[in-house]
Design an enzyme around this catalytic site. Structure first.
Site, PDB file in Angstrom:
ATOM      1  N   THR A   1       0.875  -1.183   0.000  1.00  0.00           N
ATOM      2  CA  THR A   1       0.000   0.000   0.000  1.00  0.00           C
ATOM      3  C   THR A   1       0.911   1.231   0.000  1.00  0.00           C
ATOM      4  O   THR A   1       1.386   1.632  -1.054  1.00  0.00           O
ATOM      5  CB  THR A   1      -0.988   0.001   1.193  1.00  0.00           C
ATOM      6  OG1 THR A   1      -0.264  -0.187   2.408  1.00  0.00           O
ATOM      7  CG2 THR A   1      -2.022  -1.099   1.043  1.00  0.00           C
TER       8      THR A   1
ATOM      9  N   GLU B   1       6.373   4.891   7.411  1.00  0.00           N
ATOM     10  CA  GLU B   1       5.984   6.035   6.587  1.00  0.00           C
ATOM     11  C   GLU B   1       6.799   7.277   6.957  1.00  0.00           C
ATOM     12  O   GLU B   1       6.783   7.718   8.101  1.00  0.00           O
ATOM     13  CB  GLU B   1       4.485   6.291   6.742  1.00  0.00           C
ATOM     14  CG  GLU B   1       3.674   5.199   6.063  1.00  0.00           C
ATOM     15  CD  GLU B   1       2.200   5.200   6.417  1.00  0.00           C
ATOM     16  OE1 GLU B   1       1.437   4.562   5.670  1.00  0.00           O
ATOM     17  OE2 GLU B   1       1.803   5.807   7.426  1.00  0.00           O
TER      18      GLU B   1
ATOM     19  N   LYS C   1       4.053  -6.953   3.966  1.00  0.00           N
ATOM     20  CA  LYS C   1       3.789  -5.555   3.620  1.00  0.00           C
ATOM     21  C   LYS C   1       3.483  -4.808   4.896  1.00  0.00           C
ATOM     22  O   LYS C   1       2.988  -5.379   5.866  1.00  0.00           O
ATOM     23  CB  LYS C   1       2.656  -5.414   2.607  1.00  0.00           C
ATOM     24  CG  LYS C   1       1.266  -5.770   3.062  1.00  0.00           C
ATOM     25  CD  LYS C   1       0.521  -4.787   3.911  1.00  0.00           C
ATOM     26  CE  LYS C   1       0.519  -3.395   3.340  1.00  0.00           C
ATOM     27  NZ  LYS C   1      -0.272  -2.496   4.280  1.00  0.00           N
TER      28      LYS C   1
ATOM     29  N   THR D   1      -0.664  -3.073  10.512  1.00  0.00           N
ATOM     30  CA  THR D   1      -1.407  -3.148   9.248  1.00  0.00           C
ATOM     31  C   THR D   1      -0.487  -3.909   8.364  1.00  0.00           C
ATOM     32  O   THR D   1       0.171  -3.399   7.484  1.00  0.00           O
ATOM     33  CB  THR D   1      -1.735  -1.810   8.590  1.00  0.00           C
ATOM     34  OG1 THR D   1      -2.212  -2.068   7.289  1.00  0.00           O
ATOM     35  CG2 THR D   1      -0.634  -0.875   8.455  1.00  0.00           C
TER      36      THR D   1
ATOM     37  N   ASN E   1      -0.302  10.511   5.886  1.00  0.00           N
ATOM     38  CA  ASN E   1      -1.537  10.105   6.569  1.00  0.00           C
ATOM     39  C   ASN E   1      -2.593  11.201   6.618  1.00  0.00           C
ATOM     40  O   ASN E   1      -3.754  10.923   6.887  1.00  0.00           O
ATOM     41  CB  ASN E   1      -1.198   9.594   7.975  1.00  0.00           C
ATOM     42  CG  ASN E   1      -0.570   8.240   7.892  1.00  0.00           C
ATOM     43  OD1 ASN E   1      -1.217   7.263   7.533  1.00  0.00           O
ATOM     44  ND2 ASN E   1       0.718   8.149   8.173  1.00  0.00           N
TER      45      ASN E   1
ATOM     46  N   SER F   1      -7.479  10.440  -0.090  1.00  0.00           N
ATOM     47  CA  SER F   1      -7.694  11.219  -1.305  1.00  0.00           C
ATOM     48  C   SER F   1      -6.772  10.802  -2.434  1.00  0.00           C
ATOM     49  O   SER F   1      -5.809  10.110  -2.228  1.00  0.00           O
ATOM     50  CB  SER F   1      -7.549  12.707  -1.014  1.00  0.00           C
ATOM     51  OG  SER F   1      -6.356  12.930  -0.295  1.00  0.00           O
TER      52      SER F   1
END
Length: 413
Positions: free
Chosen positions: A158, A285, A184, A195, A408, A413
């Site tokens: 992702t 991230e 992942k 996640t 995040n 969007s």
């Protein structure tokens, strides 16, 4: 997937050998991402032993419910994974999407729906249109090939910036076996699990109950000891499959996790799980730095781990690391709030090999220059000695940067 690859990414990727008994295929269904694969199918041509551990979230996804229900059966023939949509908090529609996927995969492979395992990752709360990929499972099952691990890892990403793969070999009773794994994960990463999706396959011949015991133990010092942002996902799934193909080489089936012949396999499996778990943290991230937090001298190992996670999860500690600021006051704060026994006046803290605090105050020999040099590294070791007992633990995290907020802030969007 963000435009740039994490600076903490591996310089080279493992060369993944095929594992006998499993084939894989990927497809681009356009669930959320354009021009990239987002569906993975793993096919086992004969029933294989399966074990799994899942999120402890009280709001799990529909695929997690499905896998938990099937696990008692102990056997698997297919796995279907999609990225871009977590199929979580999707109510009746979510259950219908899971049912359709399981039915389509069972028909494609020629097995029962209780032998199909599912996982979804991505946005929470949006209905998953499983018709987008249910129709291609027939073709995927036919086209699946054993030499496809790297592509499989790519299809489940992702916000990951690189695919995560690992391989190990071991021996059971003198017979060589292979273990391959993919994972992942980049955000919403915290114990228990994250996640985080991971699929590990071996050609060893091991009974489901023994496999489950190996996996449940192996996850504690690895996947359950990493955190990117303290948030536990709805979708965490880690599954281990044993195809039994090594029986053809004379490997005697192992029925119990206590079997002494599993020593080499257990070590290799745990090492592979740690490899994958740390690759997840290194792709946190927006991450620019990897931090290993080791706590010693705690009342127990469990207390040490809770203190370690209190430090690793602190936004103040993580932003100090991002700013290359050796602010040990934030470490003291995190130790103090962890809820475990600690004595302020016995506390010692190190950044790398530089002791910055001892006996509850700044080290008399403290050097700002030496400490700053440590904080400028990509990989930083933080060690805290509580001074009360024998308990110890290590947890891993990354820094918290502006980019994490950007990723995040507009994830949907």
């Amino acid at each position: 997937m963000s435009g740039s690859v994490s600076p903490l990414a591996p310089k080279t990727f493992a060369v993944m050998p095929p594992v006998r008994g499993v084939r894989m295929a990927t497809a681009a269904a356009g669930i959320k991402y354009k021009n990239r694969t987002d569906v993975l199918m793993m096919v086992f041509d004969a029933p294989v032993a399966v074990a799994g551990v899942f999120t402890r979230s009280k709001c799990p996804s529909a695929p997690v419910d499905h896998c938990r229900a099937n696990l008692s059966h102990g056997l698997a023939r297919a796995v279907v994974v999609n990225s871009g949509n977590a199929n979580a908090f999707t109510g009746k529609k979510g259950r219908e999407a899971t049912a359709l996927t399981a039915k389509s995969a069972a028909a494609a492979v020629g097995c029962g729906e209780n032998e199909v395992y599912l996982a979804s990752t991505g946005v929470i709360g949006e209905p998953l249109d499983a018709t987008k990929f249910a129709g291609v499972l027939d073709t995927m099952a036919k086209d699946a090939t054993g030499d496809f691990w790297f592509e499989a890892a790519k299809a489940i990403m992702t916000t990951d910036t690189y695919p995560k793969v690992a391989t190990r070999s071991a021996e059971i009773g003198g017979v060589k076996v292979t273990i391959n794994g993919i994972a992942k994960g980049a955000g919403m990463i915290a114990p228990d699990m994250a996640t985080m999706l991971s699929f590990v396959v071996t050609d060893a011949d091991i009974a489901p109950s023994a496999l489950q015991a190996l996996l449940s133990a192996g996850v504690e010092p690895t996947f359950n000891s990493v955190t990117v942002d303290s948030d536990t996902s709805t979708s965490d799934t880690l599954m281990l499959f044993a195809t039994g193909a090594a029986a053809a080489d004379g490997q005697a089936r192992v029925e119990s996790a206590d079997d002494e012949r599993l020593a080499s396999f257990r070590a290799a499996l745990n090492d592979l799980l740690k490899d994958l778990a740390l690759q997840v943290v290194r792709d946190g991230e927006g991450a620019r730095k990897m931090v290993a937090v080791t706590v010693t001298g705690a009342e127990s190992d469990a207390a040490a781990k809770r203190i370690g996670l209190s430090i690793a999860n602190s936004p103040l500690v993580k932003t100090a690391v991002a700013g290359e600021d050796a602010n040990w006051g934030r470490i003291v704060m995190a130790v103090g709030k962890a809820g475990e026994k600690a004595d302020r006046d016995r506390l010692a803290i190190w950044f790398g090999d530089v002791r910055v605090a001892v006996d509850g105050e700044r080290d008399p020999a403290y050097s700002e220059e030496a400490t700053t040099a440590i904080m400028e590294r990509q990989d930083i070791d933080v060690r805290v000695d509580i001074g009360l007992g024998e308990g110890k633990a290590t947890v891993w995290t990354c820094d918290l940067t502006k980019e994490y907020v950007e990723i995040n802030g507009d994830y949907r969007s």
